[in-house]
Design an enzyme around this catalytic site. Structure first.
Site, PDB file in Angstrom:
ATOM      1  N   LYS A 175       4.896  -1.746   3.878  1.00  0.00           N
ATOM      2  CA  LYS A 175       4.109  -2.777   4.875  1.00  0.00           C
ATOM      3  C   LYS A 175       3.530  -3.656   3.838  1.00  0.00           C
ATOM      4  O   LYS A 175       2.569  -3.443   2.962  1.00  0.00           O
ATOM      5  CB  LYS A 175       2.953  -2.172   5.405  1.00  0.00           C
ATOM      6  CG  LYS A 175       2.359  -3.079   6.288  1.00  0.00           C
ATOM      7  CD  LYS A 175       0.866  -2.881   6.520  1.00  0.00           C
ATOM      8  CE  LYS A 175      -0.104  -3.233   5.735  1.00  0.00           C
ATOM      9  NZ  LYS A 175      -0.246  -4.613   5.751  1.00  0.00           N
ATOM     10  N   ILE A 230     -10.260  -1.980  -3.680  1.00  0.00           N
ATOM     11  CA  ILE A 230     -10.967  -0.513  -3.991  1.00  0.00           C
ATOM     12  C   ILE A 230     -11.465   0.251  -2.667  1.00  0.00           C
ATOM     13  O   ILE A 230     -11.023   1.474  -2.463  1.00  0.00           O
ATOM     14  CB  ILE A 230     -12.106  -0.333  -4.969  1.00  0.00           C
ATOM     15  CG1 ILE A 230     -11.916  -0.283  -6.364  1.00  0.00           C
ATOM     16  CG2 ILE A 230     -13.234   0.658  -4.579  1.00  0.00           C
ATOM     17  CD1 ILE A 230     -13.101  -0.225  -7.234  1.00  0.00           C
ATOM     18  N   GLY A 233      -8.605   1.453  -0.971  1.00  0.00           N
ATOM     19  CA  GLY A 233      -7.961   2.448  -1.609  1.00  0.00           C
ATOM     20  C   GLY A 233      -8.744   3.629  -1.182  1.00  0.00           C
ATOM     21  O   GLY A 233      -8.097   4.884  -0.963  1.00  0.00           O
ATOM     22  N   GLU A 250      -3.057   1.613  -7.261  1.00  0.00           N
ATOM     23  CA  GLU A 250      -3.317   0.416  -8.081  1.00  0.00           C
ATOM     24  C   GLU A 250      -4.375  -0.534  -7.568  1.00  0.00           C
ATOM     25  O   GLU A 250      -4.189  -1.237  -6.524  1.00  0.00           O
ATOM     26  CB  GLU A 250      -2.042  -0.391  -8.229  1.00  0.00           C
ATOM     27  CG  GLU A 250      -0.896   0.365  -8.725  1.00  0.00           C
ATOM     28  CD  GLU A 250      -1.119   0.931 -10.295  1.00  0.00           C
ATOM     29  OE1 GLU A 250      -1.934   0.107 -10.843  1.00  0.00           O
ATOM     30  OE2 GLU A 250      -0.292   1.595 -10.753  1.00  0.00           O
ATOM     31  N   CYS A 284      -5.046  -9.026 -10.494  1.00  0.00           N
ATOM     32  CA  CYS A 284      -5.945  -7.809 -10.653  1.00  0.00           C
ATOM     33  C   CYS A 284      -6.130  -7.656 -12.112  1.00  0.00           C
ATOM     34  O   CYS A 284      -7.313  -7.300 -12.507  1.00  0.00           O
ATOM     35  CB  CYS A 284      -5.078  -6.696 -10.318  1.00  0.00           C
ATOM     36  SG  CYS A 284      -3.445  -6.573 -11.062  1.00  0.00           S
ATOM     37  N   GLU A 385     -15.541  -7.743  -8.328  1.00  0.00           N
ATOM     38  CA  GLU A 385     -14.337  -8.290  -8.602  1.00  0.00           C
ATOM     39  C   GLU A 385     -14.329  -9.414  -7.440  1.00  0.00           C
ATOM     40  O   GLU A 385     -14.212  -9.438  -6.397  1.00  0.00           O
ATOM     41  CB  GLU A 385     -12.953  -7.476  -8.240  1.00  0.00           C
ATOM     42  CG  GLU A 385     -11.716  -8.085  -8.537  1.00  0.00           C
ATOM     43  CD  GLU A 385     -10.675  -7.125  -7.918  1.00  0.00           C
ATOM     44  OE1 GLU A 385     -10.767  -6.713  -6.655  1.00  0.00           O
ATOM     45  OE2 GLU A 385      -9.526  -7.192  -8.717  1.00  0.00           O
TER      46      GLU A 385
HETATM   47  P1  NAD Z   1      -6.453  -5.430   0.604  1.00  0.00           P
HETATM   48  O1  NAD Z   1      -7.100  -3.897  -0.055  1.00  0.00           O
HETATM   49  O2  NAD Z   1      -7.387  -6.170   1.476  1.00  0.00           O
HETATM   50  O3  NAD Z   1      -4.917  -5.090   1.243  1.00  0.00           O
HETATM   51  C1  NAD Z   1      -3.992  -4.705   0.643  1.00  0.00           C
HETATM   52  C2  NAD Z   1      -3.025  -4.126   1.486  1.00  0.00           C
HETATM   53  O4  NAD Z   1      -3.586  -2.971   2.312  1.00  0.00           O
HETATM   54  C3  NAD Z   1      -2.614  -5.132   2.806  1.00  0.00           C
HETATM   55  O5  NAD Z   1      -1.176  -4.885   2.908  1.00  0.00           O
HETATM   56  C4  NAD Z   1      -3.324  -4.878   3.687  1.00  0.00           C
HETATM   57  O6  NAD Z   1      -2.895  -5.067   4.935  1.00  0.00           O
HETATM   58  C5  NAD Z   1      -3.474  -3.238   3.610  1.00  0.00           C
HETATM   59  N1  NAD Z   1      -4.674  -2.637   4.121  1.00  0.00           N
HETATM   60  C6  NAD Z   1      -5.947  -3.108   4.701  1.00  0.00           C
HETATM   61  N2  NAD Z   1      -6.497  -1.918   5.126  1.00  0.00           N
HETATM   62  C7  NAD Z   1      -5.776  -0.923   5.119  1.00  0.00           C
HETATM   63  C8  NAD Z   1      -6.227   0.236   5.636  1.00  0.00           C
HETATM   64  N3  NAD Z   1      -7.196   0.835   6.286  1.00  0.00           N
HETATM   65  N4  NAD Z   1      -5.157   1.318   5.456  1.00  0.00           N
HETATM   66  C9  NAD Z   1      -4.043   0.831   5.015  1.00  0.00           C
HETATM   67  N5  NAD Z   1      -3.740  -0.364   4.616  1.00  0.00           N
HETATM   68  C10 NAD Z   1      -4.410  -1.328   4.520  1.00  0.00           C
HETATM   69  O7  NAD Z   1      -6.271  -6.260  -0.954  1.00  0.00           O
HETATM   70  P2  NAD Z   1      -5.732  -7.712  -0.805  1.00  0.00           P
HETATM   71  O8  NAD Z   1      -7.065  -8.556  -0.625  1.00  0.00           O
HETATM   72  O9  NAD Z   1      -4.547  -7.964  -0.307  1.00  0.00           O
HETATM   73  O10 NAD Z   1      -5.527  -7.631  -2.571  1.00  0.00           O
HETATM   74  C11 NAD Z   1      -6.277  -7.790  -3.500  1.00  0.00           C
HETATM   75  C12 NAD Z   1      -6.743  -6.688  -4.317  1.00  0.00           C
HETATM   76  O11 NAD Z   1      -5.667  -6.008  -4.812  1.00  0.00           O
HETATM   77  C13 NAD Z   1      -7.780  -6.699  -5.405  1.00  0.00           C
HETATM   78  O12 NAD Z   1      -8.600  -6.216  -5.282  1.00  0.00           O
HETATM   79  C14 NAD Z   1      -6.758  -6.774  -6.698  1.00  0.00           C
HETATM   80  O13 NAD Z   1      -7.400  -6.479  -7.807  1.00  0.00           O
HETATM   81  C15 NAD Z   1      -5.780  -5.603  -5.979  1.00  0.00           C
HETATM   82  N6  NAD Z   1      -4.534  -5.654  -6.896  1.00  0.00           N
HETATM   83  C16 NAD Z   1      -4.441  -4.504  -7.810  1.00  0.00           C
HETATM   84  C17 NAD Z   1      -3.322  -4.531  -8.553  1.00  0.00           C
HETATM   85  C18 NAD Z   1      -3.003  -3.418  -9.666  1.00  0.00           C
HETATM   86  O14 NAD Z   1      -1.668  -3.534 -10.073  1.00  0.00           O
HETATM   87  N7  NAD Z   1      -4.126  -2.701  -9.710  1.00  0.00           N
HETATM   88  C19 NAD Z   1      -2.151  -5.534  -8.375  1.00  0.00           C
HETATM   89  C20 NAD Z   1      -2.647  -6.665  -7.310  1.00  0.00           C
HETATM   90  C21 NAD Z   1      -3.740  -6.620  -6.583  1.00  0.00           C
END
Ligand code: NAD
Length: 489
Positions: A175, A230, A233, A250, A284, A385
């Site tokens: 997804k 986070i 996560g 991640e 990130c 962040e």
């Molecule tokens: P997000 O957590 O809002 O969303 C990430 C994904 O999770 C999306 O596909 C979203 O639809 C899905 N999601 C949202 N709520 C969910 C739930 N309750 N259950 C399951 N899936 C759900 O993050 P974002 O805003 O898309 O991305 C930015 C974040 O990603 C930043 O915190 C960034 O640091 C992190 N990031 C980390 C890495 C790494 O390698 N550590 C790499 C890229 C981005």
């Protein structure tokens, strides 16, 4: 405009929900695509297809060499369609096409790396302490993998999950972020063309709570691999507990970049900028916390501010553009609030700190590259962040203080140290609690090196040998070569 579909069990299908999502170019808010909006029922179907393909299909049993060839073929097709993929990525994210081209090269490299790893592990014979026996360790695929990706590096993050999962013989449901699905859709077309069997790879296109939530909680999923924030996560960890799924997270970063007075000044200034203004800071591993030795602090800020003023904002398709917009209005609002809070807490805006005046940028989600000085570790801008083009500057007097400041964070994704004293660099690196530390460089990653975070930046590692191991279970096979009764009872 055609409605782009989900890919389930080898077929491109619309969701029964009949809902459609508009995909927006963040540079001008134009609708660039329309996609079907999957719901939990679609996710269930996709999981069932992946489950069936794993339990009864050929892919997990296909010789690893053959799986590797298919993964190589995917890399070939990504290279063939590099320009189309790069343009799609830039339309969807606003990043410069130049940067997207680099992403596509990295992505092809990731598929090639795992393709080559696929058949390199024939297991291991270990010395059994039991007479007349053999003891062997083998690696097997984990099973059905749920994979959830973010919007900042849509296809790059997807490749870190797809390539090792396929090389190791798993089946999967992905997804992508609901706001940046376009390159993932295209790569699923390429995987179909490369000959990945039906049911092995499945794509659903809905929102986090519904579709992502189903992937995280469904008992037919054996592993959930998530890249994102986070707070999401933490929800995924909870949902994954339903059947004690394997978990790979991640998460975010608040990455320190420590600059000592003996560093090469011009390089350190240049890299401090690359660390945080590349892709408008939506990385990130962005070096958003600049920690500078007091003796050069003022000169460093002056040099930084001079150069930051010259960063050219604009359309990612314009070759002169150096920085594109933020991903969405919602995210822009968050970045504005983040800087405002920093100002209230005592940070000084040395440059930026608002939206650009340029009339051409008014329809895009632009925020000026921003330097905040007079920052201290207790401020929210230093701890949270922001995920935008904003750098905070703190100062230090001693090496010990520099390391203490760098580690003062719930995150532990990455960090940088700039100094020409290699002994000092190594002393700092040894104490810095992060998954990656760069000496005299920033933001470098490649398929051979593991990527992931200490502390709340995540669990597990993608890329490298460990990136494949995340998609494998380890089995110990013990064989008694001289079976006879023990006569204990
Ligand atoms: P997000 O957590 O809002 O969303 C990430 C994904 O999770 C999306 O596909 C979203 O639809 C899905 N999601 C949202 N709520 C969910 C739930 N309750 N259950 C399951 N899936 C759900 O993050 P974002 O805003 O898309 O991305 C930015 C974040 O990603 C930043 O915190 C960034 O640091 C992190 N990031 C980390 C890495 C790494 O390698 N550590 C790499 C890229 C981005």
């Amino acid at each position: 405009m055609d409605i782009q579909k989900q890919y389930i069990d080898g077929a491109w299908v619309a969701s029964a929900s009949e809902e459609i999502r508009d995909i927006i170019n963040p540079y001008n808010q134009e609708i660039v695509a329309k996609v079907t909006e999957s719901d939990a029922a679609d996710a269930k179907k996709a999981i069932a297809a992946a489950r069936h393909a794993f339990d009864y299909g050929d892919w997990p049993k296909t010789p690893a060499t053959e799986r590797g060839k298919v993964v190589q073929k995917i890399a070939d097709l990504i290279e063939r369609d590099r320009e189309e993929l790069a343009e799609l990525e830039s339309l969807d994210t606003g990043k410069t096409v130049e940067e997207s081209r680099g992403d596509m090269d990295d992505i092809a490299g990731v598929f090639r790396y795992f393709a080559e790893m696929a058949d390199k592990d024939g297991g291991e014979i270990i010395d059994s302490p039991i007479p007349n026996s053999t003891s062997k360790i083998v690696h097997e695929p984990v099973g059905v993998c749920g994979q959830i990706t973010p919007w900042n590096y849509p296809l790059l993050q997807a490749s870190w999950k797809l390539a090792p999962a396929l090389a190791a013989g798993n089946t999967l449901v992905m997804k992508p972020s609901e706001i940046t699905p376009l390159t993932s859709i295209k790569v699923f077309e390429l995987m179909e063309e490369a000959g990945v069997p039906a049911g092995v790879v499945n794509l659903v296109l809905g929102s986090g709570d519904t579709v992502g939530g189903e992937l995280a909680s469904n008992d037919d999923v054996d592993l959930i691999s998530f890249t994102g924030g986070i707070e999401t996560g933490k929800k995924i960890m909870q949902a994954a507990s339903s059947n004690v799924k394997n978990l790979a997270l991640e998460l975010g970063g608040k990455n320190p970049n420590v600059v000592f007075a003996d560093a090469d000044f011009e390089t350190a200034v240049d890299q401090a900028m690359n660390a945080v203004f590349f892709h408008a800071g939506q990385i990130c591993s962005a070096g958003t916390r600049l920690i500078v030795e007091e003796s050069i602090h003022n000169d460093f800020i002056n040099a930084l501010v001079d150069r930051v003023k010259k960063i050219r904002l604009g359309n990612g398709f314009d070759e002169s553009t150096q920085m594109g917009p933020l991903i969405s209005e919602e995210h822009l609002v968050k970045v504005i609030a983040y800087v405002e809070k920093g100002k209230q807490e005592g940070a000084t805006v040395a440059v930026g700190g608002g939206r650009p005046d340029d009339p051409e940028l008014q329809n895009g989600f632009f925020y000026l590259p921003t330097v905040l000085t007079d920052c201290t570790t207790d401020m929210s801008v230093v701890q949270e962040e922001g995920f935008g083009p904003v750098i905070t500057v703190e100062k230090f007097k001693t090496e010990e203080e520099a390391v203490r400041l760098a580690n003062d964070s719930i995150y532990g994704l990455s960090g940088g140290v700039f100094t020409n004293d290699i002994a000092k660099a190594n002393r700092c690196v040894a104490k810095m609690r992060m998954g990656t530390v760069w000496i005299n460089d920033v933001n470098l990653y490649f398929p051979q090196a593991p990527w992931g975070g200490f502390k709340q930046s995540g669990i597990g590692r993608e890329l490298g040998k460990t990136g494949l191991e995340e998609y494998q279970e380890t089995k110990h096979i013990f064989q008694n070569l001289k079976p006879e009764p023990l006569n204990w009872f």
